[in-house]
Design a protein around this motif. Structure first.
Motif, short mmCIF file in Angstrom:
data_model
loop_
_atom_site.label_atom_id
_atom_site.label_comp_id
_atom_site.label_asym_id
_atom_site.label_seq_id
_atom_site.Cartn_x
_atom_site.Cartn_y
_atom_site.Cartn_z
N ASN A 402 58.29 44.50 63.65
CA ASN A 402 56.87 44.37 63.97
C ASN A 402 56.55 42.98 64.49
OD1 ASN A 402 56.02 47.07 63.06
ND2 ASN A 402 56.56 46.32 61.01
N TYR A 403 57.29 42.54 65.47
CA TYR A 403 57.07 41.21 66.03
C TYR A 403 55.68 41.10 66.64
CZ TYR A 403 57.40 37.47 69.52
OH TYR A 403 57.17 36.35 70.29
N SER A 404 55.01 40.01 66.33
CA SER A 404 53.68 39.77 66.87
C SER A 404 53.51 38.30 67.15
CB SER A 404 52.62 40.24 65.86
OG SER A 404 51.33 39.94 66.33
N ASP A 405 53.01 37.97 68.33
CA ASP A 405 52.73 36.58 68.69
C ASP A 405 51.64 36.59 69.75
OD1 ASP A 405 52.96 34.02 70.25
OD2 ASP A 405 54.50 33.63 68.72
N PRO A 406 50.56 35.88 69.55
CA PRO A 406 49.44 35.92 70.51
C PRO A 406 49.77 35.31 71.87
CG PRO A 406 49.09 34.20 68.86
CD PRO A 406 50.28 35.00 68.41
N ASP A 407 50.82 34.48 71.92
CA ASP A 407 51.14 33.79 73.16
C ASP A 407 52.21 34.51 73.99
OD1 ASP A 407 49.40 31.63 72.61
OD2 ASP A 407 50.89 30.78 71.25
N ILE A 408 53.11 35.20 73.32
CA ILE A 408 54.23 35.85 74.00
C ILE A 408 53.91 37.34 74.16
CG2 ILE A 408 56.71 36.25 74.01
CD1 ILE A 408 55.82 33.29 74.10
N ARG A 409 53.82 37.80 75.39
CA ARG A 409 53.36 39.17 75.63
C ARG A 409 54.48 40.20 75.69
NH1 ARG A 409 49.85 37.67 80.83
NH2 ARG A 409 51.59 36.20 80.99
N LEU A 410 55.64 39.83 76.16
CA LEU A 410 56.71 40.82 76.38
C LEU A 410 57.22 41.41 75.06
CD1 LEU A 410 58.59 42.21 78.40
CD2 LEU A 410 60.17 40.29 78.12
N ARG A 411 57.33 42.75 75.03
CA ARG A 411 57.81 43.42 73.83
C ARG A 411 59.02 44.32 74.09
NH1 ARG A 411 55.15 40.11 72.22
NH2 ARG A 411 53.43 40.10 70.74
N GLU A 412 59.07 44.97 75.28
CA GLU A 412 60.10 46.00 75.45
C GLU A 412 60.30 46.29 76.94
OE1 GLU A 412 61.01 50.50 73.68
OE2 GLU A 412 59.04 49.56 73.41
N LEU A 413 61.56 46.57 77.30
CA LEU A 413 61.90 46.99 78.66
C LEU A 413 62.76 48.25 78.58
CD1 LEU A 413 62.93 43.54 80.22
CD2 LEU A 413 60.79 44.78 80.65
N LEU A 414 62.43 49.25 79.36
CA LEU A 414 63.27 50.45 79.42
C LEU A 414 63.17 51.08 80.80
CD1 LEU A 414 61.33 53.22 79.31
CD2 LEU A 414 61.12 52.55 76.91
N TYR A 415 64.18 51.89 81.12
CA TYR A 415 64.20 52.63 82.38
C TYR A 415 63.92 54.10 82.09
CZ TYR A 415 65.93 48.91 85.40
OH TYR A 415 66.04 47.76 86.15
N HIS A 416 63.03 54.67 82.93
CA HIS A 416 62.74 56.11 82.85
C HIS A 416 62.47 56.59 84.27
CE1 HIS A 416 61.43 59.89 81.13
NE2 HIS A 416 60.34 59.84 81.93
N ASP A 417 63.15 57.66 84.65
CA ASP A 417 63.04 58.18 86.02
C ASP A 417 63.32 57.08 87.05
OD1 ASP A 417 62.47 60.71 85.12
OD2 ASP A 417 60.29 60.45 85.25
N ASP A 418 64.34 56.28 86.75
CA ASP A 418 64.80 55.21 87.65
C ASP A 418 63.77 54.11 87.86
OD1 ASP A 418 66.57 57.61 89.65
OD2 ASP A 418 67.34 56.29 88.09
N LYS A 419 62.76 54.03 87.02
CA LYS A 419 61.78 52.95 87.11
C LYS A 419 61.86 52.06 85.87
CE LYS A 419 58.15 55.02 90.00
NZ LYS A 419 56.71 55.39 90.04
N LEU A 420 61.67 50.78 86.09
CA LEU A 420 61.62 49.83 84.97
C LEU A 420 60.21 49.83 84.39
CD1 LEU A 420 62.87 47.51 83.28
CD2 LEU A 420 62.02 45.94 85.05
N HIS A 421 60.10 50.16 83.11
CA HIS A 421 58.82 50.16 82.42
C HIS A 421 58.75 48.95 81.50
CE1 HIS A 421 57.51 54.22 83.71
NE2 HIS A 421 58.82 54.42 83.80
#
Length: 458
Positions: A402-421
């Motif tokens: 449950n990482y939380s930080d008001p300054d750092i926005r990035l949480r997760e990267l995944l590919y679905h249907d050949d697109k980076l989400h």
């Protein structure tokens, strides 16, 4: 302070079971790598060049010398400096020439002796100290140390004892033997200056003699390193041996990656897909290979940006370490059960401002946790790269759930249907977009850390 009056004998060294197991792991990894040796001359030079800039920069930084990786690379290319160089440039050139001397001594089959020790120090202090390579003639004290180095008249006999012990210590593991020489040269403190740098280069010489690789000591481990040396003063060798063994394992892993040609990698991938005994397993293998390639592209984009920032700026920096991607069995376990193996890190990034660490980011693999606002229900068996972070000097463990930080926005990267989400979080609100490139993601994360955490003016 207590003056040093004797050299610890190799037979006095005892190690805990955990450290012995760590050394066995070094042996196993080194044996697998050594099965493919000797490498071509070109590969040997590529391996040497890959690690030398960081090793030289680190040994100087540990001593408070403000050398940068960019400076080191520039001087490496020419091996000359201007007629009236800055002190840091001279320090870098000296360290490079001393490292080259040690490497050549190893290649020529030389063994450790007093002349080598003195020559290493002479090269390190060239034009900086008139006493370079000469045993000191004055008594010295080491700030923060619990002992007083020996009197000048005791240096030569103590070094003689050190060398005798070294020659009689072939029964020791090469990492332990390297730690012994490193510590004892530091302990005797034979020179007016450059003792630590000399000791670290001699450590690397002993590692090479034992068919291992130079590791130096990363400047990020400075406090741990000095604490480990101090414990060895009292006869506790676990920490210094463990530190060198961990660094050797890291080096072996990186060299393994460098020396494996792309053609061999493709053979392994092709072989892996053919091994699949069923259509389902074959399909999973193909999915894994595509997923692995994409995740390593993401990891490598972060690593490239970190390296280029280090080479481009003396104000900000990013130290990175990448890890081998989870293997097929661990990935399959993540997909089917969601249970994470013991270690799934992909990359760690340590951010610096003005030489001081400010924040650490870790990218790791985990199965996507579905939420009602997901853009599709097909994400229940997707393994993504997720992110956590922590203040650089925090003693707490990063939160991998449950990482939380008001300054750092990035949480997760995944590919679905050949697109980076890209999943981000800001002000408690979660968002997902599919219109960003990986370079956009890297840039935004680095800007968040330096602008929001580091206070870098926009």
């Amino acid at each position: 302070m207590t003056p040093l009056n004797r050299i610890q004998a190799p037979k006095e060294i005892t190690l805990s079971g955990d450290v012995v197991a760590l050394l066995q792991q070094v042996d196993e990894n080194a044996e697998r790598l050594n099965e493919r040796r000797p490498f071509s001359r070109e590969t040997e030079l590529e391996v040497r060049r890959a690690f030398l800039p960081d090793r030289v920069t680190a040994t100087l930084n540990i001593e408070g010398i403000a050398a940068t990786r960019r400076q080191t690379l520039a001087i490496m290319d020419a091996m000359v400096i201007s007629q009236n160089p800055a002190k840091e440039d001279q320090e870098i050139l000296n360290a490079l020439k001393a490292d080259e001397f040690v490497y050549n001594q190893y290649e020529y089959g030389a063994d450790l002796d007093a002349l080598m020790i003195r020559e290493v120090n002479r090269l390190l202090l060239h034009t900086l100290k008139t006493e370079g390579g000469e045993f000191r003639r004055v008594q010295v004290e080491i700030s923060g140390a619990s002992f007083q180095p020996p009197a000048p008249t005791d240096i030569a006999p103590l070094l003689s004892d050190l060398l005798t012990g070294y020659r009689n210590a072939e029964f020791l593991h090469p990492v332990v033997r390297a730690a012994l020489v490193h510590h004892q040269v530091s302990f005797v403190h034979p020179f007016v200056d450059g003792n630590g740098r000399t000791a670290r280069l001699l450590q690397d010489f002993v590692l090479m003699k034992g068919r291992l690789y130079p590791t130096g000591v990363p400047s990020s481990q400075r406090d741990q390193y000095y604490q480990a040396l101090q414990k060895a003063d009292a006869g506790d060798w676990d920490e210094i041996v463990s530190l060198l063994a961990q660094n050797q394992l890291s080096t072996l892993g990186k060299i393994d990656a460098i020396t494996r040609a792309p053609e061999e990698r493709m053979k392994w991938i092709t072989s892996l897909t053919k091994v699949a005994s069923t259509k389902k397993t074959g399909a999973l293998h193909k999915q894994y290979i595509v997923w692995k390639s994409r995740m390593e592209q993401i990891r490598d984009a972060f690593a490239r940006a970190a390296s280029e920032i280090d080479e481009s700026s003396d104000v900000i920096g990013v130290a990175y370490r990448w890890y081998e991607t989870v293997d097929f069995d661990d990935w399959k376990s993540l997909v089917t059960t969601g249970r994470r193996p013991a270690f799934t890190w992909s990359i760690s990034l340590l951010f610096f401002m003005d030489g001081e660490p400010i924040y650490k980011i870790i990218g790791f693999f985990s199965r996507h946790r579905t939420k009602p606002d997901d853009f599709t229900v097909d994400l229940r068996e997707v393994v993504s790269m997720q992110f956590t972070g922590i203040e650089a000097r925090s003693q707490e463990r990063p939160d991998f759930v449950n990482y939380s930080d008001p300054d750092i926005r990035l949480r997760e990267l995944l590919y679905h249907d050949d697109k980076l989400h890209t999943f981000t979080e800001s002000g408690g609100e979660r968002d997902c977009v599919d219109d960003k490139s990986i370079e956009d993601v890297v840039r935004e994360l680095f800007e968040d850390v330096f602008y929001r955490k580091g206070g870098l003016a926009g």
